[in-house]
Design a protein around this motif. Structure first.
Motif, PDB file in Angstrom:
ATOM      1  N   THR A  66     -57.320  38.232  53.739  1.00  0.00           N
ATOM      2  CA  THR A  66     -56.989  38.124  52.215  1.00  0.00           C
ATOM      3  C   THR A  66     -55.479  38.415  51.913  1.00  0.00           C
ATOM      4  OG1 THR A  66     -59.160  38.270  51.533  1.00  0.00           O
ATOM      5  CG2 THR A  66     -57.641  38.341  49.744  1.00  0.00           C
ATOM      6  N   ALA A  67     -54.961  39.491  52.750  1.00  0.00           N
ATOM      7  CA  ALA A  67     -53.546  39.898  52.469  1.00  0.00           C
ATOM      8  C   ALA A  67     -52.485  38.971  52.783  1.00  0.00           C
ATOM      9  CB  ALA A  67     -53.519  41.392  53.037  1.00  0.00           C
ATOM     10  N   GLY A  68     -52.941  37.745  53.067  1.00  0.00           N
ATOM     11  CA  GLY A  68     -51.765  36.851  53.111  1.00  0.00           C
ATOM     12  C   GLY A  68     -51.770  36.213  54.683  1.00  0.00           C
ATOM     13  N   PRO A  69     -50.918  35.444  54.598  1.00  0.00           N
ATOM     14  CA  PRO A  69     -50.612  34.213  55.949  1.00  0.00           C
ATOM     15  C   PRO A  69     -50.225  35.529  56.913  1.00  0.00           C
ATOM     16  CG  PRO A  69     -49.358  33.496  54.189  1.00  0.00           C
ATOM     17  CD  PRO A  69     -50.316  34.419  53.582  1.00  0.00           C
ATOM     18  N   GLY A  70     -50.721  35.405  58.134  1.00  0.00           N
ATOM     19  CA  GLY A  70     -50.149  36.213  59.216  1.00  0.00           C
ATOM     20  C   GLY A  70     -50.923  37.466  59.367  1.00  0.00           C
ATOM     21  N   GLN A 200     -51.316  35.872  47.839  1.00  0.00           N
ATOM     22  CA  GLN A 200     -50.937  34.782  46.952  1.00  0.00           C
ATOM     23  C   GLN A 200     -49.378  34.570  47.112  1.00  0.00           C
ATOM     24  OE1 GLN A 200     -52.972  33.704  43.115  1.00  0.00           O
ATOM     25  NE2 GLN A 200     -54.067  35.651  43.528  1.00  0.00           N
ATOM     26  N   ASN A 201     -48.905  35.649  46.764  1.00  0.00           N
ATOM     27  CA  ASN A 201     -47.245  35.731  47.022  1.00  0.00           C
ATOM     28  C   ASN A 201     -46.963  37.392  47.153  1.00  0.00           C
ATOM     29  OD1 ASN A 201     -44.688  35.431  46.271  1.00  0.00           O
ATOM     30  ND2 ASN A 201     -45.183  33.913  44.541  1.00  0.00           N
ATOM     31  N   GLN A 202     -46.640  37.614  48.191  1.00  0.00           N
ATOM     32  CA  GLN A 202     -46.234  39.042  48.393  1.00  0.00           C
ATOM     33  C   GLN A 202     -44.870  39.260  47.659  1.00  0.00           C
ATOM     34  OE1 GLN A 202     -46.578  40.435  52.410  1.00  0.00           O
ATOM     35  NE2 GLN A 202     -45.015  41.941  52.178  1.00  0.00           N
ATOM     36  N   ARG A 203     -43.811  38.625  47.522  1.00  0.00           N
ATOM     37  CA  ARG A 203     -42.487  38.807  46.849  1.00  0.00           C
ATOM     38  C   ARG A 203     -43.116  39.164  45.256  1.00  0.00           C
ATOM     39  NH1 ARG A 203     -36.901  38.691  46.644  1.00  0.00           N
ATOM     40  NH2 ARG A 203     -36.338  37.650  44.656  1.00  0.00           N
TER      41      ARG A 203
END
Lengths: 321, 313, 491
Positions: A66-70, A200-203
């Motif tokens: 869930t914490a994002g791609p990679g 969804q969008n780390q930045r």
């Protein structure tokens, strides 16, 4: 074919978790039709028991994905092996030491999780490489530590791992509790929201005030701790720890998360789906066994199923403008 | 500007060679008798299939993907090599070609549906392992004589495994790093949009890279079964992780199409040597895998250090 | 086909391009002839970049006619056709592969370089063009692009575009080509542009350095609000008249400023930043102030805001923020919106810590906040539980404002948030900003619209990442901001 695929896709889009339950039910029905209903109860209880292990491990992996791609944790199998060995050694077959054994196992998980994240952060390398390198070390540690270790679990612990309450495996109830907590954490805590935001969008998450580093660190620690817990329980269940008992859980954990309707691209996860997917995975194997299919075909079918499901679900879609 | 050996770029590209040399010197220091034709041959006996698998993994990593099914794939091809290839060579060759075709198809599927390679190859790892079990349910089989003959060629002065590794490294280097096609393939990993904007097909690049990975995976399986003469379904499962580690040791990075074939082969040899050093040091075999992990982390740490140095400049 | 010597290379007639409600190009009429260099200037959002994207074939216009050498190409125009006709561009974002060498990048751009000995041919080609355009350069063509400095990369990019192989090269668009080149190198490029033009090529030069434009171009076109507002031979412009021509763009009625009295800067300082390694001027924000950041787009304003955001609650030597900070993104896609979430969740994310009960987020408090800010910002949606993307762009922006304003933040950083927002929404938000500032909140507001700067208490202008001038409200004029935004004129 195309229309079936697109129908499936809409269905998967509306209720991603429903898909896995639907699949699990269909497979179950096919199995008991084949056996004329013989052994249906037996199948369900074993499915619940083994599915439970998948659920525990996959819950942690789900947070990581869930914490994002990679983001993915490849150190799960070695953590399971090490935690299993450590917990058995601490418990030493003594009922009074069960709690200490479990705590020690979770301690192993926390240590591995911290180590994973330290590598990711300090060496600024992708999680895949970091957790892979860490898993090499952990695996060696568990081999060295666990060599010749043949300690049986304390009786009370083995009973807990194999016992039943009201006909249901104790483990399943325990895991159900765990998933309920997991779900609450995901939806109702600041941490859970933060993980979903980062995925969804780390930045954007960082700019919206989310403590990105701290949240990712917690995530890796949770994942490793759950794997460690599974290691202890697995050792209790199978009458002692063994070196390769974690092997199948790496693939299984990722597969369960994906089949359960969580997005591989992160930011969207589904706790209920973990159960559906775990049962689906286990029942698929049972069904193929009942049909008298050999191990080879069984694995091929499982693999193709995973590829088919990810193909239908599709990869990250280009975001709308 | 003089070429300076202390520039970050030079340091980074020399790192694989340095770690290999350091390890070799360590071995010779601990066990001088290893410094011989026989010694090297023994230590590096099984390095060749690992090097080939590493090259296969490198092709996938070139386009920022990862292959978690490589170990299963190598096992499967080894099983075919131990059974079908000897029994009916034509069918065997066809089966191996089909394997490469499946890899190309996977590349196409991953590109068209924009799928995460990690999940697709994860699924495929079940498929290859299942197929290997179908082909060879119990350990055994027999590698064809010609295959065994090829991998046990005796070369003068330098062990065959070193000669073969060098040929592979240089050959792939010439193709990927020096040829005009290789440039496009690496560019597709480095800045896909720019490559597409210049009129190249990313689809073809991905399919090519996957097919190449399949080809080298097949070579890895065949050399493995040639060396061990018989196979079993689990024979190469650990190659998945070893090959990824080898690529990273060899200077490959997971983003931006930065890979190095020569580095990858050196990385594979380094990993193989690490276990020899441990046994010479009388460290229990339990720590073999751990040592590989430690080397990996050490090299990654050194690389981070070099990168930091560069940024401060 | 009748090609007379008089037919311009490219003729644009009434080119129109809309992005949603925003009109990027409103009927542009222009010609570009072989053998001339045309300068294109204009303030932010004047439509320069969109027009160039149309010429490069990357953007399809909504209306109008594009003809090349007297032939109407409107129907079939695209990237491929543009390349065939010999139109190439150097855009601001570089399109080189960092993991390849200079020679290898040349090969990617020029498909005809292939086969045995390609490396040598590509090397000769790029070497000769690099040396031709930038004599005495120290670029080693076998170096990785990643190892080159930004300026060197820019030089390589330019050289690969000018390098001729089999295809013809008739028109080159240079969009801020000198932004990362030093003075001498920029001079070399401009000299080469002159040579290229004399040999019959056509160049369109976009630059914020007016001296360059004046000395290099034959003709200068000033754009504003998606139209051509002024077009003269270069000789008939001076720096001063050029700035003036750009300034006259905004004929819209100036928002009436009731109080131009400068508040004495006596309130306590709440934020301070000095852009690291960029000049010595410092930005200071005091409690209750609205601070404007001006300058051309992309001159380091966003970086400055992000640094400020990072400095909150942390010790950084060059920046300091006392009190909680919130950030309002302008680039919604990459910096703001969580695409999978509802409108409500997008708003509450910044404030979740304050609505916990027994460690859990209280849904009641969350709904309450959503409702309050739906009303306050007048977000037009039937249900705050709908996905954020069900909103129009302007309303998404309001949600992002609500995220910041609903939080406990005392300092609010705004990264040009009004981009592409309709006028009605803007007015509503201006009003809220003013009332929040009156309550003691501090706003640091980067904006590319001059109008918005005039409602700030104090304005800092940035160029190349450095603060180049500062002015209190009473001294803000468009000419002054423009002058500091463009180099040379400022001194």
């Amino acid at each position: 074919m195309i229309s079936t695929v697109s129908k499936l896709r809409t269905f998967a889009g509306k209720a991603p978790w429903g898909f896995s339950f639907f699949g699990a039910a269909a497979i179950f029905l096919a199995t008991i039709v084949f056996t004329d209903g013989v052994g249906a109860g037996q199948i369900i209880t074993t499915a619940l028991t083994f599915g439970t292990m998948y659920v525990i491990v996959a819950l942690g992996q789900m947070y990581v994905i869930t914490a994002g791609p990679g983001n993915v944790d490849l150190s799960i199998p070695s953590t399971i092996a090490l935690a299993g060995a450590v917990s058995m050694k601490i418990m030493d077959g003594n009922d009074a030491l069960i709690l200490w054994g479990l705590l020690a196992a979770i301690g192993v998980g926390i240590a591995v999780g911290c180590f994973n994240f330290a590598l990711i952060r300090l060496l600024s390398i992708p999680p895949i490489i970091a957790t892979l390198s860490a898993s090499f070390l952990v695996q060696s540690a568990s081999i060295a530590y666990g060599r010749g270790l043949r300690i049986r679990p304390p009786e009370a612990f083995a009973e807990f791992a194999t016992g039943r309450i009201w006909g249901l495996p104790t483990l399943a109830i325990f895991a159900l509790l765990l998933t309920v907590i997991g779900s609450v954490v995901l939806h109702r805590t600041v941490y859970g929201r933060s993980v979903t935001a980062i995925g969804q969008n780390q930045r954007a998450a960082g700019l919206a005030g989310v403590k990105v580093d701290r949240v990712r660190w917690t995530t890796y620690v949770i994942c490793a701790s759950l794997a460690a817990l599974c290691g202890a329980v697995l050792a209790g269940f199978s009458g002692g720890s063994s070196l390769n008992m974690g092997e199948e859980y790496l693939l299984a954990s990722i597969a369960v998360v994906v089949i359960g309707g969580s997005s591989v691209a992160g930011g969207q996860s589904n706790v209920a789906g973990l159960w559906g997917a775990s049962l689906f995975m286990y029942l698929l194997v049972t069904m193929l066994n009942t049909f008298g299919v050999g191990a080879g075909i069984r694995m091929i079918m499982t693999g193709l199923m995973i590829v088919a499901i990810i193909t239908i679900a599709g990869g990250p879609k280009p975001s709308r403008t | 500007m003089m070429p300076n050996l202390m520039t970050p770029r030079a340091l980074r590209s020399l790192l694989p060679a340095i770690s290999f040399t350091v390890l070799l010197i360590g071995i010779f220091y601990v066990q001088p008798r290893a410094m011989s034709f026989m010694g090297l041959n023994l230590m590096l006996n099984l390095a060749l299939p690992i090097a080939l698998a590493t090259i296969a993994q490198m092709f996938i990593i070139t386009m920022n993907d990862i292959d978690l099914s490589l170990g299963g794939f190598v096992s499967f091809t080894a099983c075919i090599g131990a059974t079908l290839l000897g029994e009916s060579p034509v069918l065997g060759v066809l089966a191996l070609l089909a394997c490469i075709g499946v890899y190309a198809l996977l590349g196409a599927l991953i590109h068209v549906r924009n799928l995460p390679s990690i999940v697709v190859t994860l699924g495929m790892s079940f498929v290859w392992l299942g197929a290997a079990i179908l082909v060879l349910p119990t350990p055994g089989g027999q590698a064809p004589d010609w295959l065994r003959a090829i991998v046990s060629v005796k070369t003068p002065f330098v062990p065959f495994v070193i000669v073969a590794s060098a040929i592979i490294a240089v050959g792939v280097h010439l193709f990927l790093m020096r040829s005009s096609t290789g440039v496009i393939l690496r560019g597709a990993g480095g800045n896909p949009q720019a490559v597409a904007r210049a009129g190249w097909s990313l689809f073809r690049a991905k399919v090519t890279l996957y097919a190449l990975a399949g080809f080298f995976g097949v070579l890895s399986g065949l050399t493995l079964v040639g060396l061990t003469t018989s196979a079993d379904a689990n024979i190469a499962l650990r190659y998945t992780l070893l090959s990824i580690a080898g690529v990273i040791l060899g200077g490959g990075e997971f983003v931006g199409g930065r890979v190095s074939p020569i580095g990858a082969v050196l990385g594979a040899l380094t990993l193989t040597l690490a276990s020899s050093l441990l046994s010479f040091l009388r460290i229990s075999g339990d720590w073999q895998i751990g040592a590989q992990g430690a080397i990996l982390i050490l090299v990654l740490a050194l690389r981070t250090l070099v990168n930091r140095m560069e940024r401060r400049k | 086909m009748t090609v007379t010597a008089e037919a311009p290379f490219v003729r644009l007639e009434n080119i129109i391009k809309n992005y949603g409600a925003v009109r990027a190009l409103g009927g542009v009429e222009l010609t570009f002839n072989s053998g001339e260099c045309v300068g294109l200037v204009g303030h932010n959002g004047a439509g320069k970049s969109t027009l160039m994207q149309v010429l490069a074939g990357n953007v399809q216009p909504d209306g109008g006619e594009l003809s090349v050498l007297g032939q109407n190409e409107s129907m079939s125009y695209g990237v491929q056709r543009a390349l065939e006709l010999g139109v190439r561009c150097v855009f601001q974002e570089l399109s080189l592969c960092p993991n390849l060498t200079v020679v290898e990048n040349t090969r990617i751009r020029h498909p005809s370089i292939t086969g045995f000995g390609w490396r040598k041919r590509a090397s000769l080609l790029i070497r000769s063009f690099l040396d031709d355009i930038f004599p005495g350069n120290s670029i080693a063509v076998d170096d990785l692009v990643a190892d080159l400095t930004l300026g060197q990369r820019q030089m390589v990019e330019i050289a690969t575009v000018f390098a001729k192989t089999t295809s013809s090269l008739r028109l080159v668009i240079l969009d801020e080509p000198t932004s990362s080149l030093d003075h001498a190198i920029a001079g070399q490029l401009l000299a080469y542009v002159r040579r290229f033009v004399t040999e019959g090529g056509c160049v369109i030069l976009i630059s914020h350095i007016l001296g360059e434009i004046l000395s290099t171009c034959d003709r200068i076109v000033v754009m504003g609000d998606g139209r051509v507002v002024e077009e003269r031979p270069a000789a008939r412009f001076t720096k001063h008249s050029l700035v003036e021509a750009m300034g006259h763009v905004n004929h819209a009625p100036q928002a009436h400023q009731p109080e131009t009295v400068v508040k004495a800067r006596t309130a306590p300082v709440v934020a301070e930043i000095q852009p690291p390694r960029r000049g010595s001027m410092t930005l200071t924000a005091r409690k209750g102030e609205i601070i404007g950041l001006g300058g051309l787009a992309g001159q380091g304003q966003t970086t400055l805001l992000v640094l400020l955001q990072r400095s909150a609650g942390r010790h950084i030597s060059f920046a300091r923020c006392s009190g909680p900070v919130a950030f309002v993104a302008g680039d919604r896609q990459t910096d703001g919106v969580f695409p999978l979430w509802s409108i409500g969740q997008n708003i509450t994310i910044r404030s979740l810590g304050t609505m916990r009960r027994f460690g859990l987020i209280d849904p009641k408090k969350e709904r309450e906040m959503e409702r309050r800010w739906k009303e306050r910002m007048a977000i037009r949606t039937p249900d705050m539980a709908n996905n954020i993307y069900t909103l129009s762009g302007g309303n998404q922006q309001k949600a992002l404002f609500a995220r910041a304003l609903a939080s406990d933040a005392e300092i609010i950083l705004m990264d040009d948030p009004m981009r592409g927002v309709d006028i009605g929404t803007k007015q509503e938000v201006y009003h809220i900003i003013r009332s929040e500032a009156a309550k003691g909140r501090t706003f640091i507001w980067y904006t590319t619209e001059f109008e918005e700067l005039t409602s700030c208490d104090y304005v800092y202008v940035l160029r190349d990442g450095a603060i180049v001038s500062e002015m209190p409200r009473s001294e803000i004029t468009e000419a002054k901001v423009l002058q500091s935004s463009f180099e040379e004129v400022a001194q």
